[in-house]
Design an enzyme around this catalytic site. Sequence first.
Site, PDB file in Angstrom:
ATOM      1  N   GLY A  32       9.459   6.303 107.718  1.00 29.86           N
ATOM      2  CA  GLY A  32       9.264   5.048 106.988  1.00 29.86           C
ATOM      3  C   GLY A  32       9.787   3.890 107.810  1.00 29.86           C
TER       4      GLY A  32
ATOM      5  N   THR B  97      12.265   0.932 109.399  1.00 28.60           N
ATOM      6  CA  THR B  97      13.579   0.985 110.053  1.00 28.60           C
ATOM      7  C   THR B  97      14.702   0.584 109.094  1.00 28.60           C
ATOM      8  OG1 THR B  97      12.650   0.700 112.253  1.00 28.60           O
ATOM      9  CG2 THR B  97      14.928  -0.020 111.962  1.00 28.60           C
ATOM     10  N   ALA B  98      14.463  -0.419 108.242  1.00 28.03           N
ATOM     11  CA  ALA B  98      15.513  -0.846 107.311  1.00 28.03           C
ATOM     12  C   ALA B  98      15.833   0.278 106.322  1.00 28.03           C
ATOM     13  CB  ALA B  98      15.065  -2.099 106.556  1.00 28.03           C
ATOM     14  N   THR B  99      14.788   0.975 105.846  1.00 29.36           N
ATOM     15  CA  THR B  99      15.030   2.093 104.922  1.00 29.36           C
ATOM     16  C   THR B  99      15.773   3.216 105.648  1.00 29.36           C
ATOM     17  OG1 THR B  99      12.875   1.554 103.981  1.00 29.36           O
ATOM     18  CG2 THR B  99      13.929   3.544 103.173  1.00 29.36           C
TER      19      THR B  99
ATOM     20  N   CYS C 240       1.869   3.702 112.633  1.00 33.02           N
ATOM     21  CA  CYS C 240       3.073   3.344 113.385  1.00 33.02           C
ATOM     22  C   CYS C 240       2.811   3.336 114.886  1.00 33.02           C
ATOM     23  CB  CYS C 240       4.193   4.322 113.048  1.00 33.02           C
ATOM     24  SG  CYS C 240       3.705   6.039 113.280  1.00 33.02           S
TER      25      CYS C 240
ATOM     26  N   GLU D 110       9.945  15.067 116.052  1.00 35.49           N
ATOM     27  CA  GLU D 110       9.168  16.032 115.289  1.00 35.49           C
ATOM     28  C   GLU D 110       8.215  16.733 116.253  1.00 35.49           C
ATOM     29  OE1 GLU D 110       7.581  13.473 112.093  1.00 35.49           O
ATOM     30  OE2 GLU D 110       9.122  14.347 110.813  1.00 35.49           O
TER      31      GLU D 110
END
Length: 478
Positions: free
Chosen positions: A225, A227-229, A281, A459
């Site tokens: 998700g 970067t802030a999350t 992304c 991943e």
Amino acid sequence: MILANYINGVLQPPVAKVYLDNFCPATGEVYGKIPASTAADIDLAVAAAKEAFPKWSTMPAAKRSAILMKISEGINAQRDVLAEAESKDNGKPLWLAQKVDIPRARDNFAFYATAILHDTSETHDMGSAGFNYTLRKPIGVAACISPWNLPLYLFTWKIAPALASGNTVVAKPSEVTPATAYLLSQICIDAGLPPGVLNIVHGTGPDTGAALIGHPDVPVISFTGGTATGAAIAREAAPMFKKLSLELGGKNPNIIFADCDFDDMLQTTVQSSFANQGQICLCGSRIFVERPIYEKFKTAFVERVKQLKVGHPTAPDTKVGALVSQPHMEKVLSYVALAKAEGGTVLCGGEQIYPEGFENGYYVSPAVIEGLSFDCRTNQEEIFGPVVTITPFDTEEEVLAMANSTKYGLAATIWTENLKKAHRVAAAIDSGIIWINCWLVRDLRTPFGGMKQSGVGREGGFEALHFFTEAKNICVKL
Ligand code: NDP
């Protein structure tokens, strides 16, 4: 459609019986209800996963593999239904969901179902003194949290390796695109996945997601998700010493040298800029072009971008569908306004458009912007929509400095026919993934992830399988 949580093998309503609206981005209409799950639902899901863990984690790999292959086959059998659901929920062109999202979800399960049949562990020989061997043990209940841009594709990219390596899972899809995760629940039931092994709980990030992250019985978290999350999750997880994999945002450079194969580059650059409405992304949102071909590129690129048909996701000639939500559309449009305020010239697109019959949908024409400095906000912050900037450069050193100037380091693309230069530049760019003369060519065996604030961990391939295990060294004296 009223969605349900999948907990302990059963589809069930949320404990509090509260639901959220599910919007269709192509029309702006509410077309379904999503459970607004709370900590009570997460408690049930984690308890079920914990109970299922001993049996699942000790099941022979061949048996686990066979069940996961059945899920892969179930996805394949339901591919038309899933593709339609994905397109409706996300706004992406139906052909894209059919061609990319759903086949990839099927392949994620098949890849990890077979990978566990070929995994090995190391021994370290100490000669006459003895030897070491490594055991890789599943960790326990894994949390898998994924975003809305490639919903089932990214959801299964986490769940498959977590399950394959013997963990049980509590997963939360984005509340913005929950439909295919819900459909996956039934596929898992039909495939004979034992109750509790996978639990899918719907709801918002700050409520459902945060309850999952903070749960004391969840020792490992795989998150994709913003970067802030990711930073918020890391803050929450750190004092509990949870193992974390974070796949976060990007602001990817696309570096075009004058000696590239121009036609090939042009065709791929249109895709790498605007595929999935620029909501991947890995899209190249900062395009750097060597000055001798800058004007030629600009003219040809803008002409091609103007031809991209923006429209309803089910129309076969639609190249750019709807953005995922109204707030996201507003965010994208606000960045176009910011680019203008920063002195940029919008060469095409960047406007909300209203296809006939679907005037309330979230459509934005693909934007190409020039005339911005590399360090302005438009060129530093992730927009995650159909907006790219183009910037000329004169030297390799200059373009490397600009490419590496953001806080992100996810992916980069390099276009040149000069082999030495390609490898030199690839090595010098701070990104986890580099494509030379191509884009989004994927091999599931390769490490996937970002540097700097684009993420922590990798991943893909055995990296993901091993992430979901604890390595234990056993030393034997001879
Ligand atoms: P968000 O970070 O907003 O959300 C991602 C997921 O986290 C969603 O399921 C969301 O739930 C959930 N969430 C939000 N807040 C919390 C919280 N406090 N605790 C736990 N979970 C939470 O990202 P977006 O969905 O907007 O996705 C876009 C972002 O994802 C972009 O930055 C993009 O670059 C990045 N991304 C990165 C990829 C990579 O591989 N590096 C691949 C794809 C996307 P909900 O949506 O229900 O609120």
